[in-house]
Enzyme design. Structure first.
Site, PDB file in Angstrom:
ATOM      1  CE1 TYR A   1      -3.608   2.603   0.678  1.00  0.00           C
ATOM      2  CE2 TYR A   1      -2.329   3.271   2.584  1.00  0.00           C
ATOM      3  CZ  TYR A   1      -3.366   3.498   1.715  1.00  0.00           C
ATOM      4  OH  TYR A   1      -4.156   4.619   1.864  1.00  0.00           O
TER       5      TYR A   1
ATOM      6  CE  LYS B   1       1.226   4.639   8.428  1.00  0.00           C
ATOM      7  NZ  LYS B   1       1.193   3.925   7.182  1.00  0.00           N
TER       8      LYS B   1
ATOM      9  CG  ASP C   1       5.777   3.766   0.780  1.00  0.00           C
ATOM     10  OD1 ASP C   1       6.080   4.510   1.744  1.00  0.00           O
ATOM     11  OD2 ASP C   1       4.602   3.530   0.441  1.00  0.00           O
TER      12      ASP C   1
HETATM   13  C1  LIG Z   1       0.498   4.406   5.862  1.00  0.00           C
HETATM   14  C2  LIG Z   1       1.215   4.226   4.592  1.00  0.00           C
HETATM   15  C3  LIG Z   1       1.074   5.117   3.512  1.00  0.00           C
HETATM   16  C4  LIG Z   1       0.067   6.238   3.520  1.00  0.00           C
HETATM   17  O1  LIG Z   1       0.347   7.165   4.518  1.00  0.00           O
HETATM   18  P1  LIG Z   1      -0.825   8.166   4.999  1.00  0.00           P
HETATM   19  O2  LIG Z   1      -0.125   9.087   5.936  1.00  0.00           O
HETATM   20  O3  LIG Z   1      -1.866   7.301   5.630  1.00  0.00           O
HETATM   21  O4  LIG Z   1      -1.330   8.858   3.787  1.00  0.00           O
HETATM   22  C5  LIG Z   1       1.875   4.952   2.408  1.00  0.00           C
HETATM   23  N1  LIG Z   1       2.767   3.951   2.348  1.00  0.00           N
HETATM   24  C6  LIG Z   1       2.917   3.069   3.348  1.00  0.00           C
HETATM   25  C7  LIG Z   1       3.943   1.999   3.228  1.00  0.00           C
HETATM   26  C8  LIG Z   1       2.136   3.167   4.495  1.00  0.00           C
HETATM   27  O5  LIG Z   1       2.271   2.261   5.471  1.00  0.00           O
END
Ligand SMILES: *Cc1c(COP(=O)(O)O)cnc(C)c1O
Length: 433
Positions: free
Chosen positions: A142, A265, A237
């Site tokens: 994701y 995060k 990512d």
């Molecule tokens: C949580 C997450 C996102 C999206 O981040 P948001 O702050 O919720 O938009 C993108 N990539 C990864 C790997 C994630 O865990």
């Protein structure tokens, strides 16, 4: 005092599904979400005053435990001086310098307000910098909810994906190639077919959005090699894994240098901060230096940056990750040994401060393998643990998070509860075993 059920009912009248992000609605486990009233350290309390040991951790940011006094103080002090200026601040430089110093693959970094913004812009930047259209992503990873990333594999091998969301025209994902995680041959074949057109690969270098799935030996190295050979950019990512699995994310653990890194995060410590960065040569394509546009009214917000800076400084303490890793491993190993002692097909895995648990005999290596685990067993386990005051993520397809405040007593309390639940669970025949 309103109950969780009353609040959910009320929320559902004014907010679609009663929540502001879908997984919070408990749809995949059933039942009523807990409305959180407050949180300290490893605990959250719901609206009914019930305490839970929390393994959601705001889905990753709460690495120091909830409401760490130094982070709260930093936010309070920043707020007094104004909430947002729409002009640069010294604190933004400090956070950028700190991030660059920790992640040697980044020479420059741009702050945004979410992981979605970071990945969306990193993709645009990769396309702008290479002049190519196509991107590769992996099934089960994701990367936020930008249109071109809401896509699942098409029916044939090497076909471009189908949208996973209504409202995303097929044309918007026609340049997104969706491949199986850990299948390096598939990536090699894709480059053979479309090499000249591929702008980038985006990958969760440890996947945390299909439960926890680690890269096989050689997978990330292979991606690096293929990108370099074909002039495509490799995007790690690390929105979830950055400063969660270790002091330098997965790139620090593996020594693999991505061209672009996305973060969020942990770097916001619970406030909205995201970031993307890479070499100065790639980053010069971003506005105002270059032609790739990106902007944000609240980007580098002073209150959010204060929380991020305080968090980044605290997690740099010596021994921080050794402790976090040890506690997370105790939890994962403890869950696995107790489940297996009860005769259940159950596995657990961990890296740094994140863990996965699977009602299957083996740790999975792809979305297909994660999907083969026993979801009904998970649902039962989830609710029985919630009743006993342990809050895991309400989905079998999410990783779990441990904080520095999950001490031995907290882990033991969790394992005692799990042992009782496992003993009660009838073994359900494993699907696909
Ligand atoms: C949580 C997450 C996102 C999206 O981040 P948001 O702050 O919720 O938009 C993108 N990539 C990864 C790997 C994630 O865990």
């Amino acid at each position: 005092m309103a109950t969780n059920a009353e609040l959910f009912e009320r929320a559902s009248r004014s907010i679609p599904g009663g929540v502001n992000s879908p997984v919070r609605a408990f749809r995949s486990v059933g039942g009523t979400p807990r409305f959180i009233a407050r949180a300290v350290g490893p605990y959250v309390w719901d609206a009914e005053g019930k305490r839970y040991i929390d393994y959601v951790g705001s889905w990753g940011p709460a690495i120091l435990g909830h409401a760490h006094p130094d982070v709260v103080r930093a936010v309070q002090e920043a707020a007094v001086h104004g909430l947002s200026f729409g002009a640069p601040t010294e604190a933004e430089i400090e956070l950028a310098e700190l991030l660059i110093q920790r992640l040697p693959s980044m020479e420059q970094v741009r702050l945004v307000s979410s992981g979605t913004e970071a990945t969306m812009t990193a993709i645009r930047l990769a396309r702008g910098a290479t002049g190519r259209k196509k991107i590769i992503k992996f099934e089960g990873c994701y990367h936020g909810h930008a249109d071109s990333l809401l896509v699942k594999a098409g029916s044939g091998l090497l076909t471009f994906g189908n949208p996973t969301s209504a409202g995303v025209p097929a044309e918007f994902v026609e340049h997104t190639l969706v491949l199986d995680y850990n299948d390096l041959d598939g990536v090699g074949a894709a480059f053979e077919e479309y090499g000249e057109d591929i702008a980038c690969i985006i990958v969760e270098p440890v996947a945390g959005n299909m439960n926890l799935v680690k890269p096989r030996a050689g997978f990330l190295e292979g991606l690096r090699e293929l990108c370099t050979r074909h002039g495509a950019l490799l995007i790690f990512d690390e929105v979830m894994t950055g400063f969660r699995v270790g002091p330098q994310g997965v790139q620090g653990l593996t020594g693999i240098k991505p061209d672009l890194t996305t973060l969020a995060k942990v770097i916001g410590g619970g406030m909205p901060v995201g970031a993307f960065g890479g070499s100065a040569d790639v980053m010069r394509h971003i506005a105002p230096l270059g032609g790739v546009y990106q902007a944000g009214t609240l980007s580098g917000n002073p209150v959010a940056v204060a929380a991020g800076l305080a968090t980044m400084r605290l997690i740099a303490a010596p021994g921080f990750y050794e402790h976090l890793t040890a506690q997370t491993r105790k939890l994962a190993e403890g869950l696995q040994s107790r489940a297996r002692a009860a005769g259940l097909a159950f596995s657990a895995d961990a890296i740094g401060g994140m863990f996965g648990m699977y009602f299957s005999a083996h740790v999975p290596a792809s979305l297909a393998e994660v999907s083969a685990a026993d979801v009904n067993a998970f649902k039962h386990f989830f609710h029985a643990m919630l009743d006993r005051g342990v809050h895991f993520a309400p989905s079998a397809f999410e990783a779990g998070f441990v904080s520095a405040t999950h001490d031995d007593a907290v882990i033991e309390e969790t394992l005692d509860a799990a042992e009782a639940v496992f003993k009660d669970m009838k073994q359900v025949p494993e699907i696909g075993a």
